[in-house]
Design an enzyme around this catalytic site. Structure first.
Site, short mmCIF file in Angstrom:
data_model
loop_
_atom_site.label_atom_id
_atom_site.label_comp_id
_atom_site.label_asym_id
_atom_site.label_seq_id
_atom_site.Cartn_x
_atom_site.Cartn_y
_atom_site.Cartn_z
CB ALA A 65 -0.88 -0.02 1.23
N GLY A 111 0.58 -5.13 0.88
CA GLY A 111 -0.60 -5.24 0.01
C GLY A 111 -0.28 -5.90 -1.33
CD GLU A 114 -2.29 -7.87 2.89
OE1 GLU A 114 -1.89 -6.74 2.55
OE2 GLU A 114 -2.94 -8.07 3.92
CD GLU A 134 1.71 -5.70 5.87
OE1 GLU A 134 2.49 -6.61 6.23
OE2 GLU A 134 1.02 -5.79 4.86
N1 COA Z 1 4.58 3.20 -0.59
C1 COA Z 1 5.00 4.36 -1.12
N2 COA Z 1 6.13 4.50 -1.81
C2 COA Z 1 6.89 3.42 -1.96
C3 COA Z 1 6.55 2.17 -1.43
C4 COA Z 1 5.34 2.08 -0.72
N3 COA Z 1 4.90 0.93 -0.20
N4 COA Z 1 7.51 1.28 -1.74
C5 COA Z 1 8.45 1.95 -2.46
N5 COA Z 1 8.09 3.26 -2.59
C6 COA Z 1 8.79 4.33 -3.29
C7 COA Z 1 9.97 4.84 -2.50
O1 COA Z 1 9.55 5.77 -1.54
C8 COA Z 1 10.81 5.43 -3.60
O2 COA Z 1 10.24 6.66 -3.97
P1 COA Z 1 11.22 7.96 -4.24
O3 COA Z 1 12.10 7.53 -5.39
O4 COA Z 1 10.27 9.05 -4.60
O5 COA Z 1 11.98 8.17 -2.98
C9 COA Z 1 10.58 4.47 -4.76
O6 COA Z 1 9.34 3.80 -4.49
C10 COA Z 1 11.67 3.43 -4.93
O7 COA Z 1 11.81 2.75 -3.71
P2 COA Z 1 13.20 2.59 -2.92
O8 COA Z 1 12.88 2.35 -1.48
O9 COA Z 1 14.10 3.74 -3.24
O10 COA Z 1 13.78 1.27 -3.59
P3 COA Z 1 14.83 0.24 -2.95
O11 COA Z 1 15.23 -0.65 -4.07
O12 COA Z 1 15.86 0.93 -2.18
O13 COA Z 1 13.95 -0.61 -1.89
C11 COA Z 1 12.01 -1.86 -1.14
C12 COA Z 1 12.90 -1.45 -2.34
C13 COA Z 1 10.80 -2.60 -1.70
C14 COA Z 1 12.78 -2.78 -0.19
C15 COA Z 1 11.57 -0.57 -0.37
O14 COA Z 1 11.01 0.34 -1.31
C16 COA Z 1 10.52 -0.81 0.69
O15 COA Z 1 10.82 -1.33 1.76
N6 COA Z 1 9.25 -0.41 0.40
C17 COA Z 1 8.18 -0.48 1.36
C18 COA Z 1 7.67 -1.88 1.53
C19 COA Z 1 6.59 -1.95 2.57
O16 COA Z 1 6.79 -1.69 3.73
N7 COA Z 1 5.37 -2.31 2.12
C20 COA Z 1 4.24 -2.50 2.98
C21 COA Z 1 3.44 -1.28 3.04
S1 COA Z 1 2.08 -1.48 4.16
#
Ligand code: COA
Length: 258
Positions: A65, A111, A114, A134
């Site tokens: 999400a 999400g 999911e 989460e």
């Molecule tokens: N919601 C909003 N934005 C998200 C996102 C999310 N769930 N997941 C990734 N993004 C965005 C980042 O903020 C970043 O945006 P920016 O370039 O404007 O800063 C972009 O997507 C790229 O992500 P980034 O974190 O830079 O990539 P990475 O390769 O370093 O890491 C992940 C990849 C997937 C490990 C990391 O993005 C992450 O942990 N995301 C969240 C996962 C999460 O907690 N999901 C559950 C949500 S309830």
């Protein structure tokens, strides 16, 4: 037609690609509402026989999400966010009478995991990663993760995965029984389409009843009774007469979905 999805119908298969690759295809309000509309299209458009859900870009299926929409929410609004998504997207995918497969091409987190779990089954590319992170955010899964994941991989593995927030590789997810097939990234969509073509050659009403019965999986007599009822209903279909006649006449069945 959509601002966050790419959609395409080919040979009866509707491919829905979530298209926010710069945000790793995170599910914001617009994506949820557009997914809801795209799934309605699967339900109602007779030209669509099956569907695939996948993510744009090489890195992510869906990284969860959209966290940027979370900070302003209170408890009631948080509950409403989960209820709205469950009802309009996740439950609708699960209960669709036409097969919907997740083609997971990278991160499937929160999400995103999911969303894949709500599909009828999952194919994944070698670089796919699955997880429910989460707890890192002070949250729990809200789109069915504690329920669908537990049903699929069992209580203890689900407890560990959701409490640690750890990620599984595609191979590990296959060992856990979450993923049916792992392919290299280039072959993911073609392999998924191939399986859907096979399913599309079967009797559509019977396929719909399979989805309904398996979704009602239940160890008690109720599950068996439901299957017995649906089995009986098949005898009232033209497709059953056609399928049985075609077998006896040693020819290929021509199903009409009636
Ligand atoms: N919601 C909003 N934005 C998200 C996102 C999310 N769930 N997941 C990734 N993004 C965005 C980042 O903020 C970043 O945006 P920016 O370039 O404007 O800063 C972009 O997507 C790229 O992500 P980034 O974190 O830079 O990539 P990475 O390769 O370093 O890491 C992940 C990849 C997937 C490990 C990391 O993005 C992450 O942990 N995301 C969240 C996962 C999460 O907690 N999901 C559950 C949500 S309830």
């Amino acid at each position: 037609m959509y601002s966050t999805l790419l959609v395409q119908i080919e040979n009866g298969t509707y491919t829905i690609t979530i298209n926010r690759p710069d945000k790793l295809n995170a599910l914001n309000k617009t994506v949820i509402n557009e997914l809801s509309a795209a799934i309605d299209e699967v339900y109602t458009n007779p030209d669509i026989k099956s569907a695939i859900i996948t993510g744009a870009g090489p890195k992510a299926f869906v990284a969860g999400a959209d966290i940027s929409e979370f900070l302003e929410l209170n408890a009631g609004q948080g509950e409403e966010l989960a209820r709205h998504g469950q009802k309009n997207v996740f439950d609708k995918i699960e209960n669709c009478a036409k097969p919907i497969i997740a083609a997971v091409n990278g991160f499937a987190l929160g999400g995103g995991c999911e969303l894949a779990l709500s599909c009828h089954f999952i194919y994944a590319s070698e670089n796919a990663k699955f997880g429910q992170p989460e707890v890192n955010l002070g949250l729990i899964p809200g789109y069915g993760g504690t329920q669908r994941l537990t049903q699929l991989i069992g209580r203890n593995r689900s407890m560990e995965l959701i409490m640690t927030g750890n990620m599984l590789t595609a191979k590990e997810a296959m060992e856990y029984g979450m993923v049916n097939k792992v392919t290299n990234a280039e072959d993911l969509l073609s392999k998924t389409k191939e399986t859907l073509q096979l399913i599309q050659s079967k009797a559509p009403v019977a396929v719909a009843k399979v989805i309904e019965c398996i979704n009602r999986f239940d160890h008690t007599q109720q599950g068996y009774d439901f299957e017995i009822k649906k089995f009986g209903e098949c005898f009232a279909t033209e497709d059953m007469k056609e399928g049985a006649s075609a077998f006896l006449e040693k020819r290929k069945a021509n199903f009409k979905g009636k």
